[in-house]
Motif scaffolding. Structure first.
Motif, PDB file in Angstrom:
ATOM      1  N   LEU A 191      20.680  -3.019   7.090  1.00  0.00           N
ATOM      2  CA  LEU A 191      20.785  -3.880   5.908  1.00  0.00           C
ATOM      3  C   LEU A 191      21.871  -3.409   4.945  1.00  0.00           C
ATOM      4  CD1 LEU A 191      16.994  -4.228   5.096  1.00  0.00           C
ATOM      5  CD2 LEU A 191      18.510  -6.107   5.733  1.00  0.00           C
ATOM      6  N   GLY A 192      22.527  -2.304   5.291  1.00  0.00           N
ATOM      7  CA  GLY A 192      23.529  -1.744   4.387  1.00  0.00           C
ATOM      8  C   GLY A 192      22.892  -1.119   3.159  1.00  0.00           C
ATOM      9  N   GLN A 193      21.642  -0.701   3.292  1.00  0.00           N
ATOM     10  CA  GLN A 193      20.912  -0.098   2.164  1.00  0.00           C
ATOM     11  C   GLN A 193      20.714   1.383   2.421  1.00  0.00           C
ATOM     12  OE1 GLN A 193      19.367  -1.604  -0.611  1.00  0.00           O
ATOM     13  NE2 GLN A 193      20.459  -3.483  -0.111  1.00  0.00           N
ATOM     14  N   SER A 194      20.409   2.115   1.359  1.00  0.00           N
ATOM     15  CA  SER A 194      20.069   3.520   1.598  1.00  0.00           C
ATOM     16  C   SER A 194      18.816   3.875   0.819  1.00  0.00           C
ATOM     17  CB  SER A 194      21.234   4.412   1.188  1.00  0.00           C
ATOM     18  OG  SER A 194      21.507   4.185  -0.165  1.00  0.00           O
ATOM     19  N   LEU A 195      18.262   5.016   1.179  1.00  0.00           N
ATOM     20  CA  LEU A 195      17.051   5.483   0.533  1.00  0.00           C
ATOM     21  C   LEU A 195      17.470   6.411  -0.601  1.00  0.00           C
ATOM     22  CD1 LEU A 195      13.984   5.493   0.866  1.00  0.00           C
ATOM     23  CD2 LEU A 195      14.250   7.451   2.396  1.00  0.00           C
ATOM     24  N   ASP A 196      16.961   6.140  -1.812  1.00  0.00           N
ATOM     25  CA  ASP A 196      17.379   6.969  -2.942  1.00  0.00           C
ATOM     26  C   ASP A 196      16.480   8.176  -3.133  1.00  0.00           C
ATOM     27  OD1 ASP A 196      19.637   5.358  -4.320  1.00  0.00           O
ATOM     28  OD2 ASP A 196      18.136   3.908  -3.709  1.00  0.00           O
TER      29      ASP A 196
ATOM     30  N   ILE B 196      17.561   0.580  -6.606  1.00  0.00           N
ATOM     31  CA  ILE B 196      17.125   1.760  -5.867  1.00  0.00           C
ATOM     32  C   ILE B 196      16.043   1.422  -4.830  1.00  0.00           C
ATOM     33  CG2 ILE B 196      17.663   3.472  -7.642  1.00  0.00           C
ATOM     34  CD1 ILE B 196      14.748   3.251  -8.540  1.00  0.00           C
ATOM     35  N   ASN B 197      15.990   2.237  -3.793  1.00  0.00           N
ATOM     36  CA  ASN B 197      14.932   2.135  -2.787  1.00  0.00           C
ATOM     37  C   ASN B 197      14.176   3.450  -2.765  1.00  0.00           C
ATOM     38  OD1 ASN B 197      15.771  -0.484  -1.803  1.00  0.00           O
ATOM     39  ND2 ASN B 197      17.526   0.588  -0.931  1.00  0.00           N
TER      40      ASN B 197
ATOM     41  N   LEU C 200      11.268  -3.931  -9.233  1.00  0.00           N
ATOM     42  CA  LEU C 200      11.376  -3.580  -7.816  1.00  0.00           C
ATOM     43  C   LEU C 200      10.381  -4.411  -7.000  1.00  0.00           C
ATOM     44  CD1 LEU C 200      11.653   0.322  -8.043  1.00  0.00           C
ATOM     45  CD2 LEU C 200      13.490  -1.344  -7.905  1.00  0.00           C
ATOM     46  N   VAL C 201      10.571  -4.417  -5.697  1.00  0.00           N
ATOM     47  CA  VAL C 201       9.683  -5.161  -4.803  1.00  0.00           C
ATOM     48  C   VAL C 201       8.771  -4.167  -4.082  1.00  0.00           C
ATOM     49  CG1 VAL C 201       9.595  -6.643  -2.763  1.00  0.00           C
ATOM     50  CG2 VAL C 201      11.452  -6.910  -4.437  1.00  0.00           C
TER      51      VAL C 201
ATOM     52  N   GLY D 198      19.363  -8.019  -0.809  1.00  0.00           N
ATOM     53  CA  GLY D 198      19.552  -6.886  -1.715  1.00  0.00           C
ATOM     54  C   GLY D 198      18.469  -5.851  -1.513  1.00  0.00           C
ATOM     55  N   GLY D 199      18.462  -4.853  -2.366  1.00  0.00           N
ATOM     56  CA  GLY D 199      17.508  -3.751  -2.215  1.00  0.00           C
ATOM     57  C   GLY D 199      16.469  -3.803  -3.296  1.00  0.00           C
TER      58      GLY D 199
END
Ligand code: AMP
Length: 216
Positions: free
Chosen positions: A103-108, A2-3, A27-28, A78-79
């Motif tokens: 980045l092909g990521q989304s915000l959760d 998750i982001n 998580l980072v 990755g995310g």
């Protein structure tokens, strides 16, 4: 992975909760405040440029902070990001959304940590952190077990931030209400906003955040 964005005024507990999420979920943590403080103490050209602005409690330019975040995201695979103290303006929020798309990521989720202003002065003026491992302490609510020594890593390099004074805090609060609080409406409109009560104990707030994240 998750982001998540942690949103809230200075002293809401964003950094403390971000550290919990790093420990508990791997998580980072991406804290623009930490990145800027690092630039300041390593004496880079950019660090010198932002030092005074930060110490007064004003916001650093969008260009600089977006650049810092872009650099971190581009090097990441990755995310699994927790954004702590970023975005702080609508322009930063738009830039983040573009970066995540790239980045092909989304915000959760965007978690607004709601606190009242009266609590913030006491939280901020009592806080100090370990310069070695980053653990956050407070004179009244979370002192170190042994005077002057970090519980986590044993370092005696405990520091207070130059912008954790009442005067700089007033400027930071103003910047929050003027530039950052519009993000609450922005993310509400994007159906990303979740609100937690930030006034409870560190454990209680962490439990509320966990509930929000696990519900999706
Ligand atoms: P923080 O550690 O998040 O409280 O940030 C400390 C200081 O760094 C802020 O008061 C600003 O001067 C600067 N800063 C951190 N993040 C940002 C941001 N996203 N946009 C502008 N300035 C920032």
């Amino acid at each position: 992975m998750i982001n998540v964005i942690l949103l809230g005024p200075p002293g809401a507990g964003k950094g403390t909760q971000a550290r919990r999420l790093v420990e508990e979920r791997g998580l980072v943590q991406l804290s623009t405040g930490d990145m800027l403080r690092e630039a300041k103490s390593s004496g880079t050209e950019m660090g010198r440029r932002v030092a005074e602005v930060m110490d007064r409690g004003e916001l650093v330019t969008d260009e600089i902070v977006i650049g810092l975040i872009a650099e971190k995201l581009e090097g990441a695979t990755g995310g699994g990001f927790i954004f702590d103290g970023f975005p702080r303006t609508l322009a930063q929020a738009d830039a983040l959304s573009e970066l995540l798309v790239m980045l092909g990521q989304s915000l959760d989720a965007v978690i607004e940590m709601r606190v009242d202003d009266a609590a913030l002065v006491a939280r901020i003026t009592g806080r100090f952190t370990c310069g070695n491992c980053g653990e956050v302490y407070h004179d009244q609510t979370k002192p170190t077990k042994a005077e002057g020594v970090c519980d986590v890593c044993g370092s005696s390099d405990l520091r207070r931030r130059p912008d954790d004074t009442e005067e700089a805090l007033r400027t930071r609060m103003l910047a929050y209400y003027r530039d950052t609080s519009p993000l609450i409406g922005y993310y509400y409109a994007h159906k990303k906003l979740r609100v937690v009560d930030g006034l409870g104990s560190i454990d209680a707030v962490a439990a509320d955040i966990a509930k929000v994240l696990d519900k999706g």
